[in-house]
Motif scaffolding. Structure first.
Motif, mmCIF file in Angstrom:
data_model
loop_
_atom_site.group_PDB
_atom_site.id
_atom_site.type_symbol
_atom_site.label_atom_id
_atom_site.label_comp_id
_atom_site.label_asym_id
_atom_site.label_seq_id
_atom_site.Cartn_x
_atom_site.Cartn_y
_atom_site.Cartn_z
ATOM 1 N N TYR A 94 44.785 47.254 45.663
ATOM 2 C CA TYR A 94 43.772 46.350 45.112
ATOM 3 C C TYR A 94 43.960 44.967 45.730
ATOM 4 O O TYR A 94 45.073 44.551 46.028
ATOM 5 C CB TYR A 94 43.861 46.280 43.577
ATOM 6 N N ILE A 99 37.693 42.484 42.502
ATOM 7 C CA ILE A 99 38.508 43.623 42.936
ATOM 8 C C ILE A 99 37.668 44.892 42.759
ATOM 9 O O ILE A 99 37.097 45.113 41.691
ATOM 10 C CB ILE A 99 39.799 43.722 42.095
ATOM 11 N N VAL A 123 37.940 49.029 43.072
ATOM 12 C CA VAL A 123 38.851 50.163 43.274
ATOM 13 C C VAL A 123 38.330 51.441 42.617
ATOM 14 O O VAL A 123 37.653 51.380 41.590
ATOM 15 C CB VAL A 123 40.271 49.884 42.705
ATOM 16 N N LEU A 134 45.747 51.027 36.086
ATOM 17 C CA LEU A 134 45.194 49.995 36.962
ATOM 18 C C LEU A 134 45.190 48.642 36.266
ATOM 19 O O LEU A 134 45.671 47.642 36.826
ATOM 20 C CB LEU A 134 43.759 50.366 37.365
#
Length: 234
Positions: free
Chosen positions: A163, A171, A173, A192
């Protein structure tokens, strides 16, 4: 922008103004993933960081407990015993100097992650213009510049994702596939967010997580309540 019938139907499930709890958001994203292929579930995190300042940069990696659902091809730059170790650990491609013209001139990019031993970074550095813009440049913070190539390959194959902030301080992802169970997606998402919370730069002023949105490849976005994420994973 004209949307298809399936998207329009899926969008009716979601209140665009609402911020959902994690479990409910993931349930809605799964219901809205109605494409004929196994859609990727993505997370988009808008941060309060200012990436123009070095002390507000975020970059790292986390292993998702249930993987990404994607087969990842790993290229390792190594020589000698380390090249043999990379082969044994299951790297898809292993090499050194001889790969430079193939990548630079022939446009070969049939890999998803690049790992390099520190002594090979002089060679890899020459590929900066090609690998950099694609986010493929090995980086110590992401664990992709290392002497422990076996661990790096094992982690990547197990579902390790990188990330980092983009230019808009967001970000982006993947957290799994639409075919995953809700429990698997919740576990991945929590892993995460735990990593993102730990990576909070001390210099950030104000709200760190401005918005967190989950979406499938073809589906509408679902907002997750960011204040609960800070408290839950802090």
């Amino acid at each position: 922008m004209k949307r298809g019938k399936k998207y329009t139907e899926a969008a009716k499930l979601i209140d665009r103004a609402a911020q959902y709890d994690t479990e409910e958001a993931i349930s809605l994203v799964k219901k809205a993933a109605v494409a004929k292929f196994d859609e990727t579930i993505e997370c988009h995190i808008r941060t309060g960081c200012d990436g123009r300042h070095a002390d507000q940069q975020i970059r790292g990696a986390v292993v998702l407990p249930n993987g990404t659902g994607k087969t990842v091809k790993v290229l390792v730059f190594a020589k000698g015993a380390k090249a043999d170790e990379a082969q044994a650990a299951g790297a898809d491609f292993v090499g050194g100097e001889e790969l430079i013209p193939r990548i630079q001139n022939d446009g070969w990019l049939d890999f998803d992650v690049v790992v390099a031993t520190p002594d090979m970074m002089g060679v890899v550095g020459r590929l900066g213009r090609v690998l950099g813009p694609k986010g493929l440049m090995p980086n110590p913070k992401a664990g992709t510049v290392t002497m422990d190539v076996t661990k790096a390959i094992d982690d990547i194959k197990a579902g390790k994702i990188e990330y980092r902030l983009d230019k808009a301080n967001i970000i982006h992802v993947p957290v799994g596939k639409a075919s995953f169970t809700e429990e698997q997606l919740v576990e991945n998402f929590n892993a995460l967010m735990g990593a993102i919370n730990k990576a909070k730069p001390a210099a950030v002023k104000g709200a760190y997580l401005k918005s967190v949105t989950l979406t499938s490849t073809m589906g509408p976005g679902v907002k997750v309540n960011p204040t609960k994420l800070v408290n839950a994973n802090a």
